[in-house]
Design a protein around this motif. Sequence first.
Motif, PDB file in Angstrom:
ATOM      1  N   SER A  91       3.984  14.915 132.460  1.00  0.00           N
ATOM      2  CA  SER A  91       2.839  15.441 131.714  1.00  0.00           C
ATOM      3  C   SER A  91       2.596  14.642 130.441  1.00  0.00           C
ATOM      4  CB  SER A  91       3.069  16.916 131.353  1.00  0.00           C
ATOM      5  OG  SER A  91       3.176  17.702 132.508  1.00  0.00           O
ATOM      6  N   LEU A  92       3.684  14.103 129.862  1.00  0.00           N
ATOM      7  CA  LEU A  92       3.609  13.370 128.601  1.00  0.00           C
ATOM      8  C   LEU A  92       4.271  12.012 128.745  1.00  0.00           C
ATOM      9  CD1 LEU A  92       4.897  16.179 126.197  1.00  0.00           C
ATOM     10  CD2 LEU A  92       2.519  15.521 126.486  1.00  0.00           C
ATOM     11  N   PHE A  93       3.760  11.045 127.996  1.00  0.00           N
ATOM     12  CA  PHE A  93       4.419   9.741 127.886  1.00  0.00           C
ATOM     13  C   PHE A  93       4.510   9.403 126.402  1.00  0.00           C
ATOM     14  CE2 PHE A  93       5.080   5.260 127.719  1.00  0.00           C
ATOM     15  CZ  PHE A  93       5.803   4.939 128.859  1.00  0.00           C
ATOM     16  N   PHE A  94       5.739   9.403 125.870  1.00  0.00           N
ATOM     17  CA  PHE A  94       5.971   9.074 124.468  1.00  0.00           C
ATOM     18  C   PHE A  94       6.199   7.571 124.326  1.00  0.00           C
ATOM     19  CE2 PHE A  94       7.247  13.508 124.726  1.00  0.00           C
ATOM     20  CZ  PHE A  94       6.771  14.064 123.533  1.00  0.00           C
ATOM     21  N   PHE A  95       5.384   6.916 123.491  1.00  0.00           N
ATOM     22  CA  PHE A  95       5.643   5.518 123.168  1.00  0.00           C
ATOM     23  C   PHE A  95       6.279   5.492 121.786  1.00  0.00           C
ATOM     24  CE2 PHE A  95       4.370   1.537 125.308  1.00  0.00           C
ATOM     25  CZ  PHE A  95       5.143   0.678 124.538  1.00  0.00           C
ATOM     26  N   LEU A  96       7.579   5.170 121.747  1.00  0.00           N
ATOM     27  CA  LEU A  96       8.393   5.377 120.559  1.00  0.00           C
ATOM     28  C   LEU A  96       8.418   4.169 119.618  1.00  0.00           C
ATOM     29  CD1 LEU A  96      11.393   7.281 122.199  1.00  0.00           C
ATOM     30  CD2 LEU A  96       9.401   8.229 121.026  1.00  0.00           C
ATOM     31  N   GLY A  97       7.250   3.636 119.299  1.00  0.00           N
ATOM     32  CA  GLY A  97       7.151   2.641 118.247  1.00  0.00           C
ATOM     33  C   GLY A  97       7.329   1.204 118.669  1.00  0.00           C
ATOM     34  N   ASP A  98       6.968   0.304 117.755  1.00  0.00           N
ATOM     35  CA  ASP A  98       6.943  -1.138 117.987  1.00  0.00           C
ATOM     36  C   ASP A  98       6.081  -1.475 119.201  1.00  0.00           C
ATOM     37  OD1 ASP A  98       8.533  -1.284 115.788  1.00  0.00           O
ATOM     38  OD2 ASP A  98      10.154  -2.390 116.734  1.00  0.00           O
ATOM     39  N   ALA A 137       1.791   8.764 120.781  1.00  0.00           N
ATOM     40  CA  ALA A 137       2.184   7.525 120.112  1.00  0.00           C
ATOM     41  C   ALA A 137       2.985   7.829 118.857  1.00  0.00           C
ATOM     42  CB  ALA A 137       0.940   6.710 119.754  1.00  0.00           C
ATOM     43  N   VAL A 138       4.103   7.118 118.700  1.00  0.00           N
ATOM     44  CA  VAL A 138       5.014   7.302 117.574  1.00  0.00           C
ATOM     45  C   VAL A 138       5.168   5.946 116.877  1.00  0.00           C
ATOM     46  CG1 VAL A 138       7.327   8.059 116.889  1.00  0.00           C
ATOM     47  CG2 VAL A 138       6.227   9.073 118.905  1.00  0.00           C
ATOM     48  N   PRO A 139       5.015   5.866 115.558  1.00  0.00           N
ATOM     49  CA  PRO A 139       5.118   4.573 114.883  1.00  0.00           C
ATOM     50  C   PRO A 139       6.549   4.082 114.743  1.00  0.00           C
ATOM     51  CG  PRO A 139       4.784   6.304 113.276  1.00  0.00           C
ATOM     52  CD  PRO A 139       4.685   6.959 114.633  1.00  0.00           C
ATOM     53  N   GLY A 140       6.681   2.748 114.713  1.00  0.00           N
ATOM     54  CA  GLY A 140       7.984   2.130 114.482  1.00  0.00           C
ATOM     55  C   GLY A 140       7.965   1.301 113.215  1.00  0.00           C
ATOM     56  N   ASN A 141       9.049   0.621 112.949  1.00  0.00           N
ATOM     57  CA  ASN A 141       9.119  -0.174 111.728  1.00  0.00           C
ATOM     58  C   ASN A 141       8.124  -1.328 111.732  1.00  0.00           C
ATOM     59  OD1 ASN A 141      11.109  -1.174 113.777  1.00  0.00           O
ATOM     60  ND2 ASN A 141      11.412  -2.821 112.293  1.00  0.00           N
ATOM     61  N   HIS A 142       7.767  -1.845 112.906  1.00  0.00           N
ATOM     62  CA  HIS A 142       6.798  -2.947 112.956  1.00  0.00           C
ATOM     63  C   HIS A 142       5.378  -2.467 112.662  1.00  0.00           C
ATOM     64  CE1 HIS A 142       8.787  -6.732 114.262  1.00  0.00           C
ATOM     65  NE2 HIS A 142       9.780  -5.874 114.394  1.00  0.00           N
ATOM     66  N   GLU A 143       5.148  -1.180 112.755  1.00  0.00           N
ATOM     67  CA  GLU A 143       3.857  -0.630 112.349  1.00  0.00           C
ATOM     68  C   GLU A 143       3.862  -0.126 110.905  1.00  0.00           C
ATOM     69  OE1 GLU A 143       4.014  -0.609 116.724  1.00  0.00           O
ATOM     70  OE2 GLU A 143       5.275   0.560 115.349  1.00  0.00           O
TER      71      GLU A 143
END
Length: 373
Positions: A91-98, A137-143
């Motif tokens: 149901s969900l797809f988490f993109f965990l940054g970078d 969408a989840v931000p990472g250090n590159h963002e």
Amino acid sequence: MIRFNIVLLTVLLTSTIFFGGCDKHNKKKPITSGNIEVVKDSAVFSFSFVGCNRVQYGDWHNDSATNVSTANLSVLKRIFDDVTTLKQKPSLFFFLGDLVLAESDTINLDTQLKAWVQLYEDKAFSTISDSGIELVAVPGNHEMLFYNTKDDKEYPLAGATSVWMKYMKPYMPTDRNHITGNDSLVNQMTFSFSRNNVGFVVMNTDTYNPPTKENPYGFEGLIPTQWIINQIEQYKQNPDIDHIFVLGHKPYYVDGKPETGHKGFPEGPVLWPELQKNKVAAMLSAHVHDYQRMQPNGEGTYQIIAGNGGSDGPAAFFGYSTINIMSNGEVQFISRGFDKGRPYYQDVPENVMQVQDSTTLTWSKNANPYQHN
């Protein structure tokens, strides 16, 4: 006739059927066969996650590796294509940054995030945006950070929060709970929400903080710790929530050891005991370009690092992970992937996408540990 009934009953008792559905309270569902109750165990809710797909600095303008988005195109497409064809579609797809390379200034961040969104929405590239799977969408250090060449360290990038929200707000749940008041603008990317009988607490592990006399460039790795703990406790007390997951780009445990520097975040020693106390199922992270599954305390909460989304690093395989919440209350975990190419951005369709690791996330010591490279 008696023999036929016995055979039929045996089949009913031993069959396990997996299918999508909705069981908010995550209880066993008895199915009556005559006077016999047969429990059919099924996945009632699923979600997938991965992070770290951006290319290296030297490959930024390599047409065979990426485009303006700085994403590792061949790997990103394989992940998106595979997740949309799963029999038990999440149901969900988490993109965990970078997602992007950035880590320089807001101009590059703006350009690259805009291109990433265009890529995600491009049906010629992948149909995931039209699959019914909700992207978170989840931000990472590159963002969120910039790299300072003067001291070879990373620091908060002023304006990064606004750029992220400009492009990625549509990929954050509309029903999310978030911080209000004076700190609301800074903490927009830390939030919580629930689906089915699962509570999610999503952390921005590089929350912006301004320069000070003690820290002239700001400080890396801050999170709104108390708010996160409060959300976890509320989910723990909610009778409709049976499972809690905390997600963020940076992990606290790496290679089985706690990390409070660049590999992790400073508030880990405060946060982790609260995860254990409130029986959080797992912290799901990326950042380290590897796949790792561990139970740092020997039992209880898991640390899963799914930083094997396509960025160069020690990961033996590129892919993504999925968690299935089963109707009998179990938490099924599966990590799928393929042997990466050489160089890391090489398209290797001959390397089969397959299950690389699977287990049940038991609260007691897991009898099926994962030995990572």
